[in-house]
Every structure is written in structure tokens, then in C-alpha cells.
Scaffold this motif. Structure first.
Motif, PDB file in Angstrom:
ATOM      1  N   ILE A   7       0.860  -1.180   0.000  1.00 37.86           N
ATOM      2  CA  ILE A   7       0.000   0.000   0.000  1.00 37.86           C
ATOM      3  C   ILE A   7       0.897   1.232   0.000  1.00 37.86           C
ATOM      4  N   THR A   8       0.703   2.112  -0.965  1.00 41.62           N
ATOM      5  CA  THR A   8       1.487   3.338  -1.078  1.00 41.62           C
ATOM      6  C   THR A   8       0.563   4.532  -0.941  1.00 41.62           C
ATOM      7  N   VAL A   9       0.878   5.423  -0.010  1.00 40.23           N
ATOM      8  CA  VAL A   9       0.042   6.603   0.248  1.00 40.23           C
ATOM      9  C   VAL A   9       0.909   7.851   0.153  1.00 40.23           C
ATOM     10  N   PRO A  10       0.527   8.813  -0.699  1.00 35.78           N
ATOM     11  CA  PRO A  10       1.323  10.043  -0.755  1.00 35.78           C
ATOM     12  C   PRO A  10       1.087  10.925   0.464  1.00 35.78           C
ATOM     13  N   GLY A  11       2.143  11.646   0.859  1.00 36.53           N
ATOM     14  CA  GLY A  11       1.966  12.711   1.826  1.00 36.53           C
ATOM     15  C   GLY A  11       1.274  13.886   1.164  1.00 36.53           C
ATOM     16  N   SER A  12       1.125  14.956   1.902  1.00 37.95           N
ATOM     17  CA  SER A  12       0.378  16.092   1.358  1.00 37.95           C
ATOM     18  C   SER A  12       0.725  17.363   2.113  1.00 37.95           C
ATOM     19  N   SER A  26      -1.314  16.755  -2.910  1.00 35.43           N
ATOM     20  CA  SER A  26      -0.498  15.555  -2.681  1.00 35.43           C
ATOM     21  C   SER A  26       0.950  15.832  -3.045  1.00 35.43           C
ATOM     22  N   LEU A  27       1.847  15.100  -2.404  1.00 36.88           N
ATOM     23  CA  LEU A  27       3.282  15.253  -2.659  1.00 36.88           C
ATOM     24  C   LEU A  27       3.880  13.905  -3.040  1.00 36.88           C
ATOM     25  N   SER A  28       4.926  13.932  -3.848  1.00 35.54           N
ATOM     26  CA  SER A  28       5.594  12.685  -4.249  1.00 35.54           C
ATOM     27  C   SER A  28       6.582  12.243  -3.171  1.00 35.54           C
ATOM     28  N   LEU A  29       6.084  12.173  -1.956  1.00 37.06           N
ATOM     29  CA  LEU A  29       6.784  11.644  -0.785  1.00 37.06           C
ATOM     30  C   LEU A  29       5.813  10.654  -0.150  1.00 37.06           C
ATOM     31  N   TYR A  30       6.285   9.479   0.269  1.00 39.32           N
ATOM     32  CA  TYR A  30       5.337   8.393   0.477  1.00 39.32           C
ATOM     33  C   TYR A  30       5.462   7.678   1.821  1.00 39.32           C
ATOM     34  N   GLY A 141      -2.954  14.567  -6.820  1.00 37.25           N
ATOM     35  CA  GLY A 141      -3.223  15.883  -7.385  1.00 37.25           C
ATOM     36  C   GLY A 141      -3.553  16.915  -6.327  1.00 37.25           C
ATOM     37  N   LEU A 142      -4.354  17.910  -6.727  1.00 45.18           N
ATOM     38  CA  LEU A 142      -4.781  18.959  -5.819  1.00 45.18           C
ATOM     39  C   LEU A 142      -6.277  18.821  -5.565  1.00 45.18           C
ATOM     40  N   THR A 143      -6.688  19.069  -4.332  1.00 45.33           N
ATOM     41  CA  THR A 143      -8.099  18.944  -3.976  1.00 45.33           C
ATOM     42  C   THR A 143      -8.577  20.208  -3.276  1.00 45.33           C
ATOM     43  N   ILE A 144      -9.784  20.609  -3.623  1.00 42.68           N
ATOM     44  CA  ILE A 144     -10.477  21.707  -2.937  1.00 42.68           C
ATOM     45  C   ILE A 144     -11.764  21.093  -2.406  1.00 42.68           C
ATOM     46  N   SER A 145     -11.939  21.084  -1.093  1.00 43.70           N
ATOM     47  CA  SER A 145     -12.985  20.246  -0.491  1.00 43.70           C
ATOM     48  C   SER A 145     -13.771  20.973   0.581  1.00 43.70           C
ATOM     49  N   ASP A 290       1.816  14.203  -6.390  1.00 42.74           N
ATOM     50  CA  ASP A 290       1.644  12.789  -6.742  1.00 42.74           C
ATOM     51  C   ASP A 290       0.447  12.673  -7.672  1.00 42.74           C
ATOM     52  N   PRO A 291       0.546  11.889  -8.753  1.00 45.16           N
ATOM     53  CA  PRO A 291      -0.543  11.866  -9.732  1.00 45.16           C
ATOM     54  C   PRO A 291      -1.689  10.903  -9.440  1.00 45.16           C
TER      55      PRO A 291
END
Length: 306
Positions: A7-12, A26-30, A141-145, A290-291
Motif C-alpha cells: 500500500i502506497t500513500v502520498p503525503g500532502s 499531494s506530494l511525491s513523498l510516500y 493531485g490537488l483537492t479543494i474540499s 503525486d498523480p
């Protein structure tokens, strides 16, 4: 034979300035976990930044997995988890949200919950308390929530930002609860209007991918950064030096103490070198969004040893 999963989860990062508790990137750090069933629970930390000693009952991933299973009237089976992380704790780059997303995914896998993406967004945001980091770790990606009083999350998902991001990570930790303690409990109306207009412009600029405006409005926050600045090592100097070196803008990453700059892709390496010279007490990290968000793959079947 028993299955084994990765299981791979990006940081943010969250907020990006005035997008308080609602904008996440999201960031490409996991955070990476290898999970397999076994007769007793075992969580093994393999990264230097993770604590070597802890009580299982206090481990966030263990608690989230069990809580998720319980919500769906399932019993979480015991498993072995080997864990590595590029996300230092209490630095404002989404370590807790990534752990929550990972715990939900473990329960989803091992209890066959068949959770939808919306289920994962709702559960992770409810457990985190706000949807910014959690939605970014789920979706990438980027989220607006936004999250309503019942815990239902609505997210606008922005893909393919053509920019790079640089993290300024200090050696000190800052827990979110401590960073929230310095915030005012209310704002006067005119102040709130100015603060929310900055957030609206940031959100619009992100959707339009107008990078100069993104940088401008990242630096316009009135909700939290003015009150947290004194808690952050070299806050003003980092903003000034990053701008001189070509950054579009710089903001706190989440509640801090890490700061984050958005920069053109073309200046990445030279920007990092300049910042390393200027801020030797910080770890300077070049990254991109992170994509894909949380990702699960079955990596092998392992024979149980009897």
C-alpha cells in the motif's frame, strides 16, 4: 498460501496559504506498507524517522483499521505490517492523514469492505477532522474540499499542475493542536471578508492553473499564518529569499513548521541549491504533486510457516 500487499500513500500539504482546512496538495513523498495476514498483530517500522518502540494500542494505523472494520460490522483480522515513511512526524506534510488513509485501505482489503472512493474520502476526512490532507492522499493531485456536519465530503479535483514545489523542513516539530492554540476564536466581519476573498482567488487560480496568481494568493493568508509566524523558524526570511530566487509564492505547509514554495519547473535544481546555502538548518526537498493517490498492489503470495 496467504496474500501480501503493498500500500502506497502520498503525503500532502494543506492550506497553501488561505485555503484553510479545505485545500490539499499531494506530494511525491510516500508512506509505504507491506501487509500480510498472520496470527498476531505486528507493526514493524523500517525508516529511521519512525519510532522504534511504541505500544500497538496507541498506533494510529492499528486504531484506524480496527475502527473502519467496526463501522462496517466486521472484525479486523490480525496482520503483519512493515512500514517505511518519507513523511517526518509533526512537520506539516500530512503524516497523520497518510496513516489514516493507509489504515482504512488495510481494513478495506482484509475485511473485503469494497469501499468506494467517496467512502474513503468521507472516512478519512472524518477521522482526520478536516478534508484537506486526507482527500489529497486518497486522490492525488490537488483537492479543494468541503465537509458537511454529517461528514460528507465534496471535492473538486485538479490534475496536472505544471509546477514544482520545494519544502523547507526544519528540525523542530510542531503539533497541529499547538499551532491551533494560537489562532483567534473569531474575526471581525471586514477582516473575514478580506481573508475569504484571498481564499476564493487562490482556489480560482488553482483551477485556472494561473501560477503567478497562485503564488500571489498563497502569500495573502489572514486566517492563520499571521498568528503562527512566530512559531516557525525563519518564516519571513524564507518567504523573502524564495521570492528573490524565482518562486511564485511561499506559504506554511499545513500548520507548519515546514514551509512550501511553488516554483517554475525550469528552476528546480538551482533553486534548491540556493536555498540549501541560505538555510543550512533546514532540509530542502524538491517535489511534485503525486498523480494517483493511494495505490494498492498484490506483490506476492507467501507460504505460512507452521
Amino acid at each position: 498460501m496467504s496474500k501480501k500487499w503493498k500500500i502506497t500513500v502520498p503525503g500532502s500539504t494543506a492550506n497553501l496559504g488561505p485555503g484553510f482546512d479545505s485545500i490539499g496538495l499531494s506530494l511525491s513523498l510516500y508512506l509505504e506498507l507491506t501487509v500480510s495476514l498472520q496470527d498476531e498483530w505486528e507493526i514493524i517500522h523500517l525508516s529511521e524517522g519512525l519510532p522504534k518502540e511504541f505500544e500497538l494500542k496507541n498506533h494510529l494505523i492499528y486504531n484506524v483499521a480496527n475502527e473502519t472494520a467496526k463501522r462496517y460490522n466486521k472484525v479486523m483480522p490480525s496482520c503483519r505490517i512493515e512500514m517505511t515513511s518519507q513523511l517526518p512526524f509533526a512537520r506539516g506534510i500530512g503524516s497523520s492523514a497518510a496513516a489514516i488513509v493507509a489504515g482504512i485501505e488495510i481494513a478495506n482489503l482484509l475485511c473485503d469492505l469494497q469501499l468506494s472512493v467517496q467512502d474513503k474520502l468521507n472516512l478519512s476526512s472524518q477521522m482526520e477532522g478536516h478534508p484537506d490532507n486526507a482527500t489529497a492522499s486518497v486522490l492525488g493531485g490537488l483537492t479543494i474540499s468541503s465537509m458537511d456536519e454529517e461528514g460528507n465530503v465534496d471535492t473538486i479535483h485538479v490534475h496536472d499542475l505544471e509546477a514544482s514545489f520545494v519544502l523547507f523542513i526544519p528540525e523542530v516539530m510542531l503539533k497541529t493542536c499547538e499551532a491551533r492554540d494560537v489562532l483567534p476564536s473569531s474575526f471581525k466581519r471586514q477582516y473575514a471578508v478580506r481573508a475569504s476573498s484571498g481564499a476564493n482567488m487562490l482556489a480560482a487560480a488553482l483551477v485556472l492553473k494561473d501560477y503567478k496568481r497562485i503564488g500571489k494568493y498563497m502569500e495573502s493568508d489572514l486566517f492563520h499564518e499571521p498568528f503562527r509566524a512566530d512559531l516557525i523558524p525563519h518564516y519571513h526570511e524564507i518567504r523573502e529569499e524564495a521570492k528573490k530566487a524565482g518562486a511564485f509564492g511561499t506559504a506554511l505547509s499545513g500548520a507548519g513548521p515546514t514551509m512550501i514554495s511553488i516554483i517554475p519547473n525550469s528552476i528546480g535544481e538551482q533553486f534548491v541549491e540556493k536555498m540549501k546555502e541560505r538555510f543550512p538548518t533546514h532540509k530542502i526537498v524538491l517535489t511534485k504533486p503525486d498523480p494517483r493517490g493511494v495505490h494498492v498492489e498484490e506483490i506476492s503470495s507467501v507460504s505460512k510457516i507452521r
